[in-house]
Write a protein that holds these residues in place. Structure first.
Motif, PDB file in Angstrom:
ATOM      1  N   THR A  83      43.968  40.556  47.485  1.00  0.00           N
ATOM      2  CA  THR A  83      43.741  39.561  48.538  1.00  0.00           C
ATOM      3  C   THR A  83      44.193  38.188  48.036  1.00  0.00           C
ATOM      4  O   THR A  83      44.369  37.973  46.834  1.00  0.00           O
ATOM      5  CB  THR A  83      42.259  39.484  48.925  1.00  0.00           C
ATOM      6  OG1 THR A  83      41.505  38.982  47.801  1.00  0.00           O
ATOM      7  CG2 THR A  83      41.725  40.845  49.349  1.00  0.00           C
ATOM      8  N   GLU A  85      42.407  35.576  47.995  1.00  0.00           N
ATOM      9  CA  GLU A  85      41.297  35.058  47.196  1.00  0.00           C
ATOM     10  C   GLU A  85      41.343  35.595  45.768  1.00  0.00           C
ATOM     11  O   GLU A  85      41.140  34.859  44.799  1.00  0.00           O
ATOM     12  CB  GLU A  85      39.989  35.450  47.874  1.00  0.00           C
ATOM     13  CG  GLU A  85      38.769  34.734  47.366  1.00  0.00           C
ATOM     14  CD  GLU A  85      37.570  35.030  48.244  1.00  0.00           C
ATOM     15  OE1 GLU A  85      36.874  34.073  48.610  1.00  0.00           O
ATOM     16  OE2 GLU A  85      37.341  36.218  48.572  1.00  0.00           O
ATOM     17  N   GLU A  86      41.618  36.883  45.618  1.00  0.00           N
ATOM     18  CA  GLU A  86      41.706  37.494  44.294  1.00  0.00           C
ATOM     19  C   GLU A  86      42.887  36.920  43.509  1.00  0.00           C
ATOM     20  O   GLU A  86      42.790  36.696  42.303  1.00  0.00           O
ATOM     21  CB  GLU A  86      41.843  39.014  44.428  1.00  0.00           C
ATOM     22  CG  GLU A  86      40.565  39.703  44.881  1.00  0.00           C
ATOM     23  CD  GLU A  86      40.792  41.155  45.252  1.00  0.00           C
ATOM     24  OE1 GLU A  86      39.816  41.923  45.223  1.00  0.00           O
ATOM     25  OE2 GLU A  86      41.952  41.525  45.581  1.00  0.00           O
ATOM     26  N   SER A  89      42.045  33.590  42.101  1.00  0.00           N
ATOM     27  CA  SER A  89      41.012  33.655  41.058  1.00  0.00           C
ATOM     28  C   SER A  89      41.618  33.796  39.663  1.00  0.00           C
ATOM     29  O   SER A  89      40.946  33.544  38.661  1.00  0.00           O
ATOM     30  CB  SER A  89      40.057  34.819  41.323  1.00  0.00           C
ATOM     31  OG  SER A  89      40.685  36.066  41.075  1.00  0.00           O
ATOM     32  N   ASN A 100      40.210  24.318  48.540  1.00  0.00           N
ATOM     33  CA  ASN A 100      39.760  24.813  49.839  1.00  0.00           C
ATOM     34  C   ASN A 100      40.422  24.028  50.964  1.00  0.00           C
ATOM     35  O   ASN A 100      40.790  24.587  51.996  1.00  0.00           O
ATOM     36  CB  ASN A 100      38.237  24.700  49.953  1.00  0.00           C
ATOM     37  CG  ASN A 100      37.526  25.716  49.083  1.00  0.00           C
ATOM     38  OD1 ASN A 100      38.045  26.797  48.836  1.00  0.00           O
ATOM     39  ND2 ASN A 100      36.347  25.361  48.602  1.00  0.00           N
ATOM     40  N   THR A 103      43.982  25.415  51.320  1.00  0.00           N
ATOM     41  CA  THR A 103      44.033  26.719  51.968  1.00  0.00           C
ATOM     42  C   THR A 103      43.697  26.611  53.451  1.00  0.00           C
ATOM     43  O   THR A 103      44.263  27.330  54.275  1.00  0.00           O
ATOM     44  CB  THR A 103      43.078  27.722  51.281  1.00  0.00           C
ATOM     45  OG1 THR A 103      41.760  27.169  51.231  1.00  0.00           O
ATOM     46  CG2 THR A 103      43.552  28.036  49.879  1.00  0.00           C
ATOM     47  N   LEU A 110      42.470  34.290  53.310  1.00  0.00           N
ATOM     48  CA  LEU A 110      42.326  34.659  51.905  1.00  0.00           C
ATOM     49  C   LEU A 110      41.642  35.996  51.686  1.00  0.00           C
ATOM     50  O   LEU A 110      41.771  36.593  50.616  1.00  0.00           O
ATOM     51  CB  LEU A 110      41.568  33.560  51.154  1.00  0.00           C
ATOM     52  CG  LEU A 110      42.297  32.209  51.043  1.00  0.00           C
ATOM     53  CD1 LEU A 110      41.452  31.218  50.255  1.00  0.00           C
ATOM     54  CD2 LEU A 110      43.659  32.373  50.394  1.00  0.00           C
ATOM     55  N   THR A 111      40.912  36.494  52.666  1.00  0.00           N
ATOM     56  CA  THR A 111      40.223  37.769  52.483  1.00  0.00           C
ATOM     57  C   THR A 111      41.117  38.969  52.817  1.00  0.00           C
ATOM     58  O   THR A 111      40.740  40.110  52.586  1.00  0.00           O
ATOM     59  CB  THR A 111      38.959  37.833  53.352  1.00  0.00           C
ATOM     60  OG1 THR A 111      39.330  37.647  54.728  1.00  0.00           O
ATOM     61  CG2 THR A 111      37.968  36.751  52.941  1.00  0.00           C
TER      62      THR A 111
END
Length: 211
Positions: A83, A85-86, A89, A100, A103, A110-111
């Motif tokens: 994803t 988000e991943e 990270s 944030n 994005t 992001l999910t």
């Protein structure tokens, strides 16, 4: 200062770069303009230490290390089942930047898995990751490709911010207007060499060249 002296690259007994000389001060945005096949990506790969070259590349009077460079390539690879988000990270956070906010401005889901992103969304995600690396030298190879109108203006703001932080930004783009809007100088790469570096007050002359 970033100093490139007599940079040469040869593939299969054919010289692609034939002696690049270029100096870039901190806090400067420089565009690299040239036809397809002129050697722009080869120059960027040399700066990123990902190919063999002869000549010297120094950063602040020392040999440039890959750890000082972030590189946004034209095409970015992502693992299929990751994803947004991943992906982010994996990068360390940068002080003073609200990612944030970026994005949200870029409107990234992001999910969701990155494999379902459009090419423009992938470009935006890779750009945010690059910024999170917080490197002094930032290479953007065709960063405006596939990015929508709103994204282009966010990119403008990001480049201005990098300049204000006294970072070096090196950009290639086939859309010459984006270079006019963002760059302090534009270097023309032809025949494996930097033919001329144009100052901002000389940009109008570039309209007469064919690329």
């Amino acid at each position: 200062m970033l100093e490139i002296k007599n940079l040469q690259v040869e593939f299969k007994n054919q010289k692609v770069l034939k002696g690049i000389d270029l100096s870039i001060q901190e806090g400067n945005v420089i565009g690299i303009l040239g036809k397809n096949g002129a050697g722009k990506t080869t120059l960027f790969d040399s700066l990123y230490q990902s190919i063999k070259f002869s000549g010297t590349i120094h950063w602040q009077d020392k040999i440039l290390k890959r750890s000082s460079v972030s590189y946004l390539e034209t095409e970015n690879y992502f693992y299929p089942y990751i994803t947004g988000e991943e992906y982010l990270s994996y990068f360390s956070g940068k002080k003073g930047i609200n990612f944030n906010e970026f994005t949200e401005k870029f409107n990234l889901p992001l999910t969701k898995y990155v494999q379902y992103y459009s090419s423009g969304m992938k470009k935006k995600l890779a750009l945010i990751g690059m910024l999170m690396l917080d490197k002094p030298i930032n290479i953007l190879d065709e960063p405006f490709n596939g990015v929508d109108f709103e994204g282009v203006h966010i990119l403008y703001d990001i480049i201005k911010q990098l300049r204000s932080e006294h970072k070096i930004v090196i950009i290639s783009s086939h859309i010459i207007e984006t270079l006019f809007h963002t760059c302090d100088k534009i270097a023309v790469l032809q025949n494996g060499r930097i033919e001329k570096v144009y100052e901002k007050n000389e940009f109008d002359e570039l309209n007469t060249l064919k690329f």
